[in-house]
Motif scaffolding. Structure first.
Motif, PDB file in Angstrom:
ATOM      1  N   THR A 292       0.207  -0.921  -0.262  1.00  0.00           N
ATOM      2  CA  THR A 292       0.000  -0.448   0.145  1.00  0.00           C
ATOM      3  C   THR A 292       0.837   1.403   0.016  1.00  0.00           C
ATOM      4  OG1 THR A 292      -0.255  -0.182   2.482  1.00  0.00           O
ATOM      5  CG2 THR A 292      -2.015  -0.992   1.367  1.00  0.00           C
ATOM      6  N   SER A 318      -2.893  -9.211   2.609  1.00  0.00           N
ATOM      7  CA  SER A 318      -3.627  -7.775   2.439  1.00  0.00           C
ATOM      8  C   SER A 318      -2.962  -6.690   2.806  1.00  0.00           C
ATOM      9  CB  SER A 318      -4.403  -8.427   3.844  1.00  0.00           C
ATOM     10  OG  SER A 318      -3.150  -8.183   5.263  1.00  0.00           O
ATOM     11  N   THR A 321      -3.713  -3.952  -2.689  1.00  0.00           N
ATOM     12  CA  THR A 321      -4.373  -3.917  -2.765  1.00  0.00           C
ATOM     13  C   THR A 321      -5.902  -2.784  -1.988  1.00  0.00           C
ATOM     14  OG1 THR A 321      -3.947  -5.870  -4.317  1.00  0.00           O
ATOM     15  CG2 THR A 321      -6.715  -5.060  -3.998  1.00  0.00           C
ATOM     16  N   SER A 322      -5.146  -1.781  -1.692  1.00  0.00           N
ATOM     17  CA  SER A 322      -6.571  -1.438  -1.087  1.00  0.00           C
ATOM     18  C   SER A 322      -7.580  -0.333  -1.673  1.00  0.00           C
ATOM     19  CB  SER A 322      -5.180   0.561  -0.670  1.00  0.00           C
ATOM     20  OG  SER A 322      -5.269   0.925  -1.975  1.00  0.00           O
ATOM     21  N   SER A 323      -8.412  -0.088  -1.038  1.00  0.00           N
ATOM     22  CA  SER A 323      -9.240   0.236  -1.467  1.00  0.00           C
ATOM     23  C   SER A 323      -9.385   1.224  -2.792  1.00  0.00           C
ATOM     24  CB  SER A 323     -10.471   0.840  -0.677  1.00  0.00           C
ATOM     25  OG  SER A 323     -10.869  -0.570   0.400  1.00  0.00           O
ATOM     26  N   LEU A 326      -7.413  -0.109  -5.795  1.00  0.00           N
ATOM     27  CA  LEU A 326      -8.679  -0.879  -6.562  1.00  0.00           C
ATOM     28  C   LEU A 326      -9.278  -0.027  -7.756  1.00  0.00           C
ATOM     29  CD1 LEU A 326      -8.717  -3.168  -7.475  1.00  0.00           C
ATOM     30  CD2 LEU A 326     -11.136  -3.591  -5.290  1.00  0.00           C
ATOM     31  N   THR A 350      -9.597 -10.744   3.186  1.00  0.00           N
ATOM     32  CA  THR A 350      -9.752  -9.093   3.183  1.00  0.00           C
ATOM     33  C   THR A 350      -9.935  -8.671   1.770  1.00  0.00           C
ATOM     34  OG1 THR A 350      -9.019  -9.040   5.161  1.00  0.00           O
ATOM     35  CG2 THR A 350      -9.521  -7.090   3.578  1.00  0.00           C
ATOM     36  N   THR A 351      -8.547  -9.265   0.989  1.00  0.00           N
ATOM     37  CA  THR A 351      -8.623  -8.850  -0.444  1.00  0.00           C
ATOM     38  C   THR A 351      -9.419  -9.719  -1.668  1.00  0.00           C
ATOM     39  OG1 THR A 351      -5.998  -9.039  -0.043  1.00  0.00           O
ATOM     40  CG2 THR A 351      -6.744  -8.639  -2.525  1.00  0.00           C
ATOM     41  N   GLN A 353     -12.444 -10.085  -0.275  1.00  0.00           N
ATOM     42  CA  GLN A 353     -13.808  -9.378  -0.922  1.00  0.00           C
ATOM     43  C   GLN A 353     -13.185  -8.102  -1.228  1.00  0.00           C
ATOM     44  OE1 GLN A 353     -16.560 -10.251   1.886  1.00  0.00           O
ATOM     45  NE2 GLN A 353     -17.307  -9.196   0.089  1.00  0.00           N
ATOM     46  N   LYS A 354     -12.390  -7.558  -1.178  1.00  0.00           N
ATOM     47  CA  LYS A 354     -12.744  -6.289  -2.012  1.00  0.00           C
ATOM     48  C   LYS A 354     -13.027  -6.430  -3.827  1.00  0.00           C
ATOM     49  CE  LYS A 354      -8.986  -3.875   1.240  1.00  0.00           C
ATOM     50  NZ  LYS A 354      -7.375  -3.555   1.133  1.00  0.00           N
TER      51      LYS A 354
END
Length: 463
Positions: A292, A318, A321-323, A326, A350-351, A353-354
């Motif tokens: 990140t 995790s 690939t921050s929101s 992305l 977590t990733t 899910q994003k």
């Protein structure tokens, strides 16, 4: 009378070979034909003239003998209607299914015709599609190799090739074999995104075995044996080395590969060379193991990272690939390179899910993944299965993310909870946790001694 006629027609239908239509793509573009490609007895038949011309071959037809001929460079292919004997440069070959007249069109076996003219043929049973990749394709083809818990990606356009990363040490021979099989005997560029063993482990084998014009490495160094092996191979073959900078661009055939990020950092993951490959109106983003911190720097710089396909950073960890990142990429598909049952829990829940709603392709589930583009649309296929559109229904327990490895242990994030005794061989590059994995010439030693020798852990028995 009508009942008898209906019964006769039904009986006739049952005697006919089973057929159904499929989609056909050549170098990423849909091939439009007036009669669709057809599956006949397990083989794909395609319209003769359409496939020959798509493969850039000259076509002739002899109505008297019902024989079609295709000429491309020094290769001549001949097929005859209802005849299982075909000819390539005069040499007879036996076909499982002969050429057929279907819907008033001459249909020929796609695989035989394409491979005879030096093209690859991929069959995707999930989408009932045939993909043909010509040897001299001008479009961009991206191949995400299944190298377990590691990265290796091959880009090609107009006869030029770029290899991004080369897996672990033990992957070198397999990668070289794959490259030769697809005709990539000469690599215009070889990129080591960062000096972790799961990205540059097989790079020395690639450099020594093939013709390499340029090697791209980040502005960092490490004292591991794996990294030294790569430098030795570069020196042995006298290959030019480039340390790229953000904004720099490299031409690969008709595609352009731009450097999105290439920075110095204490965390080797964040020294990853981030690349974006563009072909006409389509693009692919390759994140290496960038986390990140790098993503935020890219966003702060205002760099356009919007891409059709995202190679997810750090194997889906995790830490990447921050929101926000992305959202900026806004991919139509994502690819995650990771090993089946890996000890790091990659990709993280977590990733995944994003990425909900984005088709996610994974080398641990799909094997080698191949993406093709005609400049307008990107199409992906894989050795097995298809993309997942959502994360697993139940969230699995995820091991804690491994800490960044030190520059003296090039394990690509290997955890320290390993036996104190390991096994090595006189000429090996790795230490093994199991004597059976090391082989008959293995000798036991301490873990600390193996590390002091610059050896790296075997990824097979480490997982």
């Amino acid at each position: 009378m009508k009942k008898k006629l209906l019964s006769a027609l039904l009986a006739l239908t049952m005697l006919l070979p089973s057929t159904f239509a499929v989609d056909l793509y050549v170098d990423g573009g849909a091939l439009q034909t007036d009669v669709p490609p057809t599956i006949l007895n397990g083989r794909t038949l395609v319209p003769l003239r359409a496939i020959f011309e798509a493969l850039d071959a000259d076509v002739t037809w002899d109505n008297a003998t019902q024989t079609a001929s295709a000429q491309k460079a020094s290769t001549t292919v001949q097929v005859t209607i209802d005849n299982t004997t075909a000819y390539v440069n005069g040499r007879a070959q036996t076909l499982d299914v002969p050429a057929k007249l279907i819907g008033g069109r001459t249909m020929v076996p796609a695989r035989f015709v394409s491979e005879s003219l030096d093209a690859r043929v991929l069959w995707d049973g999930n989408t009932e599609s045939v993909y043909v990749i010509t040897s001299d394709h001008e479009s961009l083809v991206v191949e995400y190799l299944d190298v377990g818990q590691a990265d290796s990606i091959l880009l090609s356009s107009d006869g030029e090739y770029m290899l991004i990363d080369a897996g672990n040490n033990e992957d070198g021979d397999d990668i070289v074999s794959y490259l030769r099989d697809v005709g990539a005997d000469e690599l215009k560029y070889v990129v080591g995104t960062h000096p972790h063993a799961d990205h540059i482990g097989g790079m020395d084998d690639v450099i020594l075995a093939l013709d390499v014009d340029n090697v791209l490495l980040p502005d960092t160094t490490t004292n591991t044996q794996t990294y030294t092996d790569v430098l030795d191979a570069i020196e042995t073959k006298n290959v030019s080395v480039t340390v790229p900078i953000a904004g720099q661009a490299f031409q690969l055939g008709d595609a352009t590969v731009s450097v999105v990020a290439a920075q110095q950092a204490d965390n080797l993951n964040n020294t990853s060379i981030v690349l974006k490959a563009t072909y006409e109106n389509t693009s692919f983003l390759f994140m290496g193991d960038a986390e990140t911190e790098v993503e935020n720097a890219i966003l702060s710089a205002g760099t356009n990272v919007k891409s059709n396909v995202l190679k997810v950073g750090h194997h889906g960890s995790s830490t990447s690939t921050s929101s926000a990142f992305l959202a900026a990429v806004s991919p139509n598909a994502a690819v995650i390179s990771c090993g089946a049952g890996n000890s790091y829990g990659h990709p993280s829940a977590t990733t995944l899910q994003k990425l909900t709603g984005v088709p996610v392709w994974r080398t641990d589930l799909n094997g080698t993944i191949i993406a093709m583009t005609d400049g307008q649309t990107c199409r992906l296929t894989a050795e097995k299965g298809t993309a997942a559109l959502k994360p697993p229904a139940t969230t699995p327990s995820t091991p804690s993310e491994p800490s960044t490895p030190s520059t003296s242990v090039d394990a690509g994030g290997q955890e320290d909870s390993v036996p104190s005794t390991v096994y090595i061989t006189p000429s090996g590059k790795r230490y093994h946790y199991e004597a059976s994995c090391a082989g008959k010439n293995a000798t036991p030693t301490t873990l600390s001694n193996a590390k002091s020798l610059g050896l790296t852990p075997c990824q097979k028995c480490a997982s």
